[in-house]
Design a protein around this motif. Structure first.
Motif, PDB file in Angstrom:
ATOM      1  N   UNK A 160      18.642 -15.189 -25.197  1.00 33.38           N
ATOM      2  CA  UNK A 160      20.010 -14.836 -25.585  1.00 33.38           C
ATOM      3  C   UNK A 160      19.959 -13.480 -26.296  1.00 33.38           C
ATOM      4  N   UNK A 163      22.814 -12.702 -29.054  1.00 29.77           N
ATOM      5  CA  UNK A 163      22.723 -13.400 -30.340  1.00 29.77           C
ATOM      6  C   UNK A 163      21.495 -12.943 -31.128  1.00 29.77           C
ATOM      7  N   UNK A 164      20.355 -12.817 -30.440  1.00 28.29           N
ATOM      8  CA  UNK A 164      19.135 -12.413 -31.147  1.00 28.29           C
ATOM      9  C   UNK A 164      19.295 -11.008 -31.736  1.00 28.29           C
ATOM     10  N   UNK A 167      21.705 -11.156 -34.660  1.00 26.43           N
ATOM     11  CA  UNK A 167      21.066 -11.795 -35.817  1.00 26.43           C
ATOM     12  C   UNK A 167      20.146 -10.784 -36.498  1.00 26.43           C
ATOM     13  N   UNK A 186       9.723 -11.376 -27.020  1.00 18.57           N
ATOM     14  CA  UNK A 186      10.267 -12.530 -26.297  1.00 18.57           C
ATOM     15  C   UNK A 186      10.374 -12.322 -24.799  1.00 18.57           C
ATOM     16  N   UNK A 258       0.794 -20.554 -27.855  1.00 20.46           N
ATOM     17  CA  UNK A 258       0.770 -21.799 -28.607  1.00 20.46           C
ATOM     18  C   UNK A 258       1.286 -22.947 -27.752  1.00 20.46           C
ATOM     19  N   UNK A 260       3.699 -25.718 -27.149  1.00 21.16           N
ATOM     20  CA  UNK A 260       5.025 -25.968 -27.689  1.00 21.16           C
ATOM     21  C   UNK A 260       5.453 -27.385 -27.351  1.00 21.16           C
ATOM     22  N   UNK A 261       6.030 -28.034 -28.333  1.00 27.21           N
ATOM     23  CA  UNK A 261       6.521 -29.381 -28.049  1.00 27.21           C
ATOM     24  C   UNK A 261       8.003 -29.439 -28.365  1.00 27.21           C
ATOM     25  N   UNK A 262       8.733 -30.119 -27.532  1.00 32.29           N
ATOM     26  CA  UNK A 262      10.170 -30.236 -27.751  1.00 32.29           C
ATOM     27  C   UNK A 262      10.441 -31.359 -28.740  1.00 32.29           C
ATOM     28  N   UNK A 263      11.444 -31.186 -29.523  1.00 31.80           N
ATOM     29  CA  UNK A 263      11.851 -32.244 -30.456  1.00 31.80           C
ATOM     30  C   UNK A 263      12.616 -33.299 -29.674  1.00 31.80           C
TER      31      UNK A 263
ATOM     32  N   UNK B  89      25.587 -19.955 -31.671  1.00 35.89           N
ATOM     33  CA  UNK B  89      24.415 -20.213 -30.824  1.00 35.89           C
ATOM     34  C   UNK B  89      23.170 -20.176 -31.710  1.00 35.89           C
ATOM     35  N   UNK B  90      22.147 -20.914 -31.283  1.00 34.25           N
ATOM     36  CA  UNK B  90      20.908 -20.899 -32.060  1.00 34.25           C
ATOM     37  C   UNK B  90      20.330 -19.484 -32.010  1.00 34.25           C
ATOM     38  N   UNK B  91      20.026 -18.945 -33.180  1.00 35.49           N
ATOM     39  CA  UNK B  91      19.672 -17.527 -33.220  1.00 35.49           C
ATOM     40  C   UNK B  91      18.310 -17.259 -33.846  1.00 35.49           C
ATOM     41  N   UNK B  92      17.502 -18.311 -34.018  1.00 35.72           N
ATOM     42  CA  UNK B  92      16.172 -18.061 -34.581  1.00 35.72           C
ATOM     43  C   UNK B  92      15.347 -17.271 -33.579  1.00 35.72           C
ATOM     44  N   UNK B  93      14.501 -16.371 -34.070  1.00 40.58           N
ATOM     45  CA  UNK B  93      13.653 -15.603 -33.174  1.00 40.58           C
ATOM     46  C   UNK B  93      12.564 -16.538 -32.647  1.00 40.58           C
ATOM     47  N   UNK B  94      12.534 -16.756 -31.321  1.00 42.70           N
ATOM     48  CA  UNK B  94      11.657 -17.796 -30.782  1.00 42.70           C
ATOM     49  C   UNK B  94      10.172 -17.553 -31.003  1.00 42.70           C
ATOM     50  N   UNK B  95       9.776 -16.276 -31.181  1.00 48.36           N
ATOM     51  CA  UNK B  95       8.345 -15.981 -31.314  1.00 48.36           C
ATOM     52  C   UNK B  95       7.874 -16.047 -32.765  1.00 48.36           C
ATOM     53  N   UNK B  96       8.768 -16.443 -33.665  1.00 46.52           N
ATOM     54  CA  UNK B  96       8.394 -16.518 -35.078  1.00 46.52           C
ATOM     55  C   UNK B  96       8.545 -17.949 -35.581  1.00 46.52           C
ATOM     56  N   UNK B 136       7.991 -23.514 -34.854  1.00 42.71           N
ATOM     57  CA  UNK B 136       8.775 -22.561 -34.068  1.00 42.71           C
ATOM     58  C   UNK B 136      10.123 -23.190 -33.735  1.00 42.71           C
ATOM     59  N   UNK B 138      11.620 -23.943 -31.039  1.00 43.05           N
ATOM     60  CA  UNK B 138      11.694 -25.036 -30.055  1.00 43.05           C
ATOM     61  C   UNK B 138      10.946 -26.290 -30.501  1.00 43.05           C
ATOM     62  N   UNK B 139      10.410 -26.258 -31.716  1.00 46.26           N
ATOM     63  CA  UNK B 139       9.797 -27.471 -32.266  1.00 46.26           C
ATOM     64  C   UNK B 139      10.738 -28.124 -33.280  1.00 46.26           C
ATOM     65  N   UNK B 140      11.938 -27.537 -33.409  1.00 46.06           N
ATOM     66  CA  UNK B 140      12.895 -28.066 -34.391  1.00 46.06           C
ATOM     67  C   UNK B 140      14.176 -28.538 -33.688  1.00 46.06           C
ATOM     68  N   UNK B 141      14.891 -29.455 -34.324  1.00 50.10           N
ATOM     69  CA  UNK B 141      16.162 -29.912 -33.786  1.00 50.10           C
ATOM     70  C   UNK B 141      17.223 -28.841 -34.030  1.00 50.10           C
ATOM     71  N   UNK B 144      18.068 -28.528 -37.694  1.00 50.04           N
ATOM     72  CA  UNK B 144      17.011 -27.846 -38.457  1.00 50.04           C
ATOM     73  C   UNK B 144      17.057 -26.340 -38.199  1.00 50.04           C
TER      74      UNK B 144
END
Lengths: 264, 360
Positions: A160, A163-164, A167, A186, A258, A260-263, B89-96, B136, B138-141, B144
């Protein structure tokens, strides 16, 4: 029932893999076989042709030129394309189709026609700027445009960008920081794909270099092939193997670092 | 956790914005007191997100000013405005990781490593995620991720916090919990906050003041209770909470609705036919007594259990009316029951036409 279907699918995969493997391996093996033939009908196998590569200075120069061109072209196309594509996505989305169309043009124009267009420009550049073979990277940057654009577009579509970027901007990042520290990490796989495609295309390019009278790898190969086919084929096999090795290396580098695991 | 930065006054003065001929913001005025949480509430396209984006500097205003802490920032780029923003929208930087995300803004503001780490840990602790610092996105709901985004926005000690429908992508249970958490954190840090939402429950629950927006301007700005119980315009009355639209006639400073005279919010309204806007909780339902025909006698179409209250829909023949009453009073009222309605004599707003766009 499911087990039988899985077994069939597995068999299909193996057969497909073997067929495609043979499609690539057989010609390379044939080239390798040819490049290792000794003199005479029953002469033993020899690596003389391979050892002789270094003894042809024009060939070595051609290899070095092409490698330098590959690096410069990859970097130049990424430096131009990434900020442009990000900017178009964020600020000028209506121009996206136009940019896409322009980026596809080099694919639709035959290389020889491009040469006709490039020729007066290179004459002018030779007289006023530089006649170094590295100036070919201008032409190559245009040539790799369709491939690099596609690879990068797929990468940018997977995140996205809007948004990124917003942000990051709200947190105090200027545009160079947004691109370098947020977007680039990314789309690293897309960047590597674009770079690989550029490298592969530049290493295999012949028409433009030959017609503009620049001795790159392919031009040197053809030239050498007229006097010593064995060495010429050995270099061709080596460059193919180099491209394969590069592909494999990049596919490993581009893999996520890494697990990655989905919640749930 | 101490207050990160004293609250700062934010003023939007006569802000306007047009998109290819369509007016998104039409002279918006809003003053937010230091430390206040104002929610902009309105339907899609009313201009609430545009207003927030203009404050953030993510879009340019066609006219008007944005003043933060006495400084005109209308022409200041987004990255120099010192605002914190949480996006829809979810805006966390995915690589961090969560920690790196929170540290990112502080790095850009050249906060020293030790101070940065400490503040990031504090912020993640504040939003209840101290156990997830190395995860990261994608490891959070979703919940979160939005909490990390909130911590990230607050970590830079922003002058103003902007929340752009941060809960809309979450499920109802998480949304309610996170809503309360946002309010708790906002009160704790004391940052002036602008919250944009289309969810009236969210706005009424979280805000010090709610601004109900329509067609690019604020129709009413006030505390949640005032917005709900004393709506200033028919649009506000209908947008916030449920409203029955009952035909009546304005006469002598009152409106007569189905034989019942109700006082008017604005007694000087022009006389003549009108639509009275009556809240469901101002309608009572009786299932006993005289059930002979009358303008307020009808049959129950449905009853909906809402917990402490229940909503009863009654068919009066020419119109259906909603009544909201304590569940304990619903008793034997079921679908098909014949009931008599009565209207509480609360002051009501009136609309002049079926669209109820404006009061004459």
């Amino acid at each position: 029932m499911i087990r039988a279907r899985r077994a069939k699918l597995r068999l299909f995969r193996i057969v497909t893999f073997l067929l495609f493997g043979a499609f690539f391996i057989v010609p390379i093996y044939a080239m390798f076989e040819f490049s290792t033939r000794g003199n005479g009908e029953n002469a033993p196998r020899t690596l003389d042709n391979w050892k002789a590569i270094g003894t042809y200075p024009d060939m070595v120069a051609g290899i070095v030129n092409s490698l330098e061109l590959a690096v410069i072209t990859s970097i130049a196309s990424l430096v131009v394309l990434v900020p442009t594509m990000v900017w178009v996505r964020l600020r000028l989305p209506r121009l996206r189709r136009v940019i896409e169309l322009i980026s596809l043009l080099p694919l639709t124009i035959p290389a020889i026609v491009l040469v006709v267009g490039f020729s007066p420009m290179y004459q002018w550049m030779g007289n006023n700027f530089s006649d170094s073979i590295l100036t070919l990277s201008f032409a190559y940057a245009i040539l790799v445009l369709p491939y690099a654009y596609r690879a990068l577009d797929a990468g940018l579509a997977a995140i996205d960008v809007k948004t990124l970027s917003e942000a990051a901007r709200s947190l105090g990042a200027g545009w160079p920081t947004v691109i370098w520290r947020v977007i680039v990490p990314n789309i690293s796989s897309a960047l590597l794909n674009a770079a690989l495609l550029s490298v592969a295309l530049v290493l295999g390019e012949y028409t433009i270099a030959n017609n503009l009278l620049y001795p790159n790898l392919q031009v040197s190969l053809v030239s050498l092939g007229r006097t010593n086919a064995g060495v010429s084929i050995a270099v061709a096999v080596a460059s193919l193997l180099f491209a394969f090795a590069l592909l494999i290396a990049i596919s490993f580098v581009g893999r996520p670092r890494r697990m990655r695991s989905e919640v749930a | 956790m101490s207050t990160t930065r004293p609250g700062i006054e934010v003023r939007l003065e006569n802000l306007s914005r047009r998109y290819s001929g369509v007016t998104a913001l039409d002279g918006l005025n809003l003053t937010m007191a230091p430390g206040e949480l104002v929610a902009l509430l309105g339907p899609s396209g009313c201009g609430k997100t545009t207003a927030l984006r203009l404050v953030a500097g993510l879009e340019d205003a066609d006219g008007g000013r944005v003043v933060i802490g006495g400084q005109d920032v209308t022409n200041v780029p987004a990255n120099k405005r010192e605002i914190g923003m949480v996006f829809q929208a979810y805006s966390l930087f995915p690589h961090m990781t969560a920690m790196q995300n929170v540290e990112f803004g502080m790095q850009l503001h050249e906060v020293g490593v030790a101070e940065r780490r400490k503040r990031a840990v504090d912020m993640l602790d504040l939003v209840g995620l101290s156990a997830h610092v190395n995860k990261y996105a994608n490891q959070m709901s979703g919940g979160q991720q939005q909490r990390v985004a909130l911590a990230r926005a607050l970590a830079i000690e922003p002058k103003v916090l902007l929340l752009d429908e941060p809960l809309s992508a979450l499920d109802a249970r998480v949304r309610a919990r996170l809503r309360d958490e946002i309010r708790r954190v906002q009160l704790e840090v004391g940052t002036t906050t602008l919250f944009v939402t289309h969810d009236q429950e969210e706005a009424l629950a979280i805000a010090d003041r709610v601004g109900v927006m329509n067609a690019g301007h604020i129709e009413q700005l006030g505390p949640p209770t005032a917005i709900y119980s004393r709506p200033a315009t028919p649009f506000v009355a209908e947008f916030v909470g449920l409203t029955n639209r009952l035909a009546g006639v304005v006469r002598g400073g009152e409106v007569e609705v189905r034989g019942k005279r109700l006082p008017l919010v604005k007694p000087d309204s022009t006389e003549g036919p009108a639509i009275a806007l009556v809240r469901p909780e101002a309608v009572s339902v009786a299932a006993d007594g005289d059930m002979s025909a009358g303008p307020l006698v009808g049959s129950v179409i449905s009853t909906v259990f809402l917990g402490a209250t229940s909503r009863v829909t009654v068919d009066l023949g020419d119109i259906t009316v909603l009544a909201q009453l304590p569940t304990s009073e619903v008793g034997a009222i079921t679908t098909g029951t014949k009931v008599r309605l009565s209207l509480r004599t609360d002051p009501v707003l009136i609309a002049r036409d079926e669209k109820a766009a404006t009061e004459a």
